[in-house]
Motif scaffolding. Structure first.
Motif, PDB file in Angstrom:
ATOM      1  N   SER A  25       1.193  -1.323  -0.075  1.00 49.17           N
ATOM      2  CA  SER A  25      -0.342   0.377  -0.221  1.00 49.17           C
ATOM      3  C   SER A  25       0.518   1.110  -0.547  1.00 49.17           C
ATOM      4  CB  SER A  25      -0.624   0.222   1.296  1.00 49.17           C
ATOM      5  OG  SER A  25      -0.370   0.393   2.215  1.00 49.17           O
ATOM      6  N   PHE A  28       1.199   2.874  -3.598  1.00 46.92           N
ATOM      7  CA  PHE A  28       0.144   3.517  -3.599  1.00 46.92           C
ATOM      8  C   PHE A  28       0.131   5.103  -3.321  1.00 46.92           C
ATOM      9  CE2 PHE A  28      -2.719  -0.125  -3.334  1.00 46.92           C
ATOM     10  CZ  PHE A  28      -2.904  -0.354  -4.401  1.00 46.92           C
ATOM     11  N   GLN A  32      -5.198   6.568  -2.218  1.00 47.18           N
ATOM     12  CA  GLN A  32      -5.557   5.303  -2.819  1.00 47.18           C
ATOM     13  C   GLN A  32      -5.000   4.102  -1.599  1.00 47.18           C
ATOM     14  OE1 GLN A  32      -3.100   4.532  -6.693  1.00 47.18           O
ATOM     15  NE2 GLN A  32      -4.973   5.271  -7.759  1.00 47.18           N
ATOM     16  N   LYS A  33      -4.328   5.139  -0.314  1.00 50.56           N
ATOM     17  CA  LYS A  33      -3.574   4.306   0.353  1.00 50.56           C
ATOM     18  C   LYS A  33      -4.299   4.607   1.305  1.00 50.56           C
ATOM     19  CE  LYS A  33      -0.203   6.758   2.757  1.00 50.56           C
ATOM     20  NZ  LYS A  33       0.984   7.540   2.824  1.00 50.56           N
ATOM     21  N   ALA A  36      -7.357   2.248   0.376  1.00 54.66           N
ATOM     22  CA  ALA A  36      -7.001   1.073   0.809  1.00 54.66           C
ATOM     23  C   ALA A  36      -6.666   0.693   2.661  1.00 54.66           C
ATOM     24  CB  ALA A  36      -5.806   0.611   0.352  1.00 54.66           C
ATOM     25  N   TRP A  37      -6.667   1.164   3.240  1.00 52.92           N
ATOM     26  CA  TRP A  37      -6.104   1.521   4.519  1.00 52.92           C
ATOM     27  C   TRP A  37      -7.379   0.621   5.619  1.00 52.92           C
ATOM     28  CZ3 TRP A  37      -2.327   4.894   7.251  1.00 52.92           C
ATOM     29  CH2 TRP A  37      -0.501   4.689   6.295  1.00 52.92           C
ATOM     30  N   TYR A  40      -9.794  -2.315   3.828  1.00 54.56           N
ATOM     31  CA  TYR A  40      -8.315  -3.560   4.564  1.00 54.56           C
ATOM     32  C   TYR A  40      -9.408  -3.411   6.344  1.00 54.56           C
ATOM     33  CZ  TYR A  40      -5.628  -7.180   6.315  1.00 54.56           C
ATOM     34  OH  TYR A  40      -5.291  -7.523   7.336  1.00 54.56           O
ATOM     35  N   MET A 137     -11.394  -2.564  -5.104  1.00 49.83           N
ATOM     36  CA  MET A 137     -10.364  -1.695  -5.712  1.00 49.83           C
ATOM     37  C   MET A 137      -9.457  -1.213  -7.028  1.00 49.83           C
ATOM     38  SD  MET A 137      -7.890  -2.099  -2.863  1.00 49.83           S
ATOM     39  CE  MET A 137      -6.160  -0.908  -3.521  1.00 49.83           C
ATOM     40  N   SER A 232      -0.582   2.144  -9.434  1.00 51.16           N
ATOM     41  CA  SER A 232      -1.056   1.425  -8.609  1.00 51.16           C
ATOM     42  C   SER A 232      -1.008  -0.253  -9.453  1.00 51.16           C
ATOM     43  CB  SER A 232      -2.695   1.498  -9.466  1.00 51.16           C
ATOM     44  OG  SER A 232      -3.126   2.977  -9.102  1.00 51.16           O
TER      45      SER A 232
END
Length: 304
Positions: A25, A28, A32-33, A36-37, A40, A137, A232
């Motif tokens: 991650s 990214f 985006q990071k 994504a966190w 998740y 994603m 990405s």
């Protein structure tokens, strides 16, 4: 709780739950990071809620998760921080509401302690608990073409098959079995005889068949990297190379990971990151060649 406090909790969740995904991650973009966190964190929370529940209470807990996911109250105090994160991600990245519900459908299969007669049945489960995460994603990363969606599902399914091959013993201790029942029957095995010495060769053969299928799906997933932005693409490539290496470690292990958990060391992950360069160069060529801009997917995927 403030947004910054929530963010720190999301960060801690991925760092604790998956060092491989946490590492990937970092490649990214910042937006985006963080997304994504949050995604998740919600997935991990739901999984822990089901795995940690007693058999008698798991169905009720699942229904509570489904209801909360469907409603996502506007009042931040009315839900755990993981659901606040999910609400933010769904809204910011236009993720179809069906996708997180599909993931919970996979958890329902676990609550029901379902068995999978065929590989096709097993891959439907893999879609629900992993492939659909690939779809979500895609919305976070953006794609050049909706063709990326089937490749994202393949990548997610490959990772889940890798998990299944790694966790055969651990799952059995929990009363679960994800190995195709028809394969067990063909080998003259049952779940109760799975680890008997005389069936060792048959069990390894079944594990290998699943690893080979995972390899096919990884290849399909890699083929879709050209539909992502370069940044990405690199992040996904790192996650996939680290995860697929688990399969290689299983093959190299004298015990095939059947009595001890296989994991990829930190320094091996660093080596794998370096090895992605030869896979990344072709993606640069595709990126320069492409005339398509990165955008949210237009298609909503459905298994029906």
């Amino acid at each position: 709780m403030t947004p910054n406090q929530d963010l720190e909790l999301h960060k801690q969740s991925i760092q604790k739950g998956s060092k491989s995904f946490a590492l990937a991650s970092l490649f990214f973009s910042k937006q985006q990071k963080l997304a994504a966190w949050k995604l998740y964190s919600w997935c991990r929370y739901c999984d822990d809620q089901i795995d940690g529940a007693a058999v008698s209470t798991a169905p009720r807990r699942l229904q509570e998760l489904i209801q909360l996911t469907r409603s996502l109250p506007q009042d931040p105090a009315a839900m755990p921080f993981q659901f606040r994160g999910l609400r933010d991600v769904l809204s910011a990245h236009h993720i179809p509401a069906q996708y997180p519900l599909d993931l919970l459908r996979g958890m329902e299969m676990d609550v029901q302690n379902r068995r999978y007669q065929t590989l096709q049945d097993l891959e439907e489960y893999c879609y629900c608990v992993a492939g659909v995460v690939g779809l979500m994603m895609c919305h976070i990363m953006g794609v050049r073409s909706d063709q990326a969606l089937r490749h994202a599902i393949a990548m997610g399914n490959a990772m889940q098959l890798t998990n299944i091959c790694r966790d055969i013993r651990e799952d059995a201790n929990l009363g679960r079995c994800y190995l195709p029942q028809e394969w067990l029957k063909q080998a003259g095995m049952t779940e109760t005889t799975l680890f008997q010495p005389e069936h060792r060769g048959s069990l390894v053969a079944i594990q290998e068949r699943l690893l080979q299928r995972a390899d096919e799906l990884y290849a399909e997933g890699f083929a879709g990297l050209r539909f992502l932005s370069l940044r990405s693409c690199w992040a996904v490539l790192i996650a996939a190379k680290v995860y697929s290496y688990i399969g290689e470690l299983i093959r190299r292990d004298s015990d095939r990971g059947l009595t001890r958990r296989i994991h990829v060391s930190f320094w091996r992950k660093i080596v794998l990151i370096g090895s992605t360069a030869k896979y990344f160069v072709p993606q640069v060529w595709w990126s320069l060649k492409s005339t398509e801009a990165v955008r949210p997917p237009a298609r909503i995927w459905s298994l029906k």
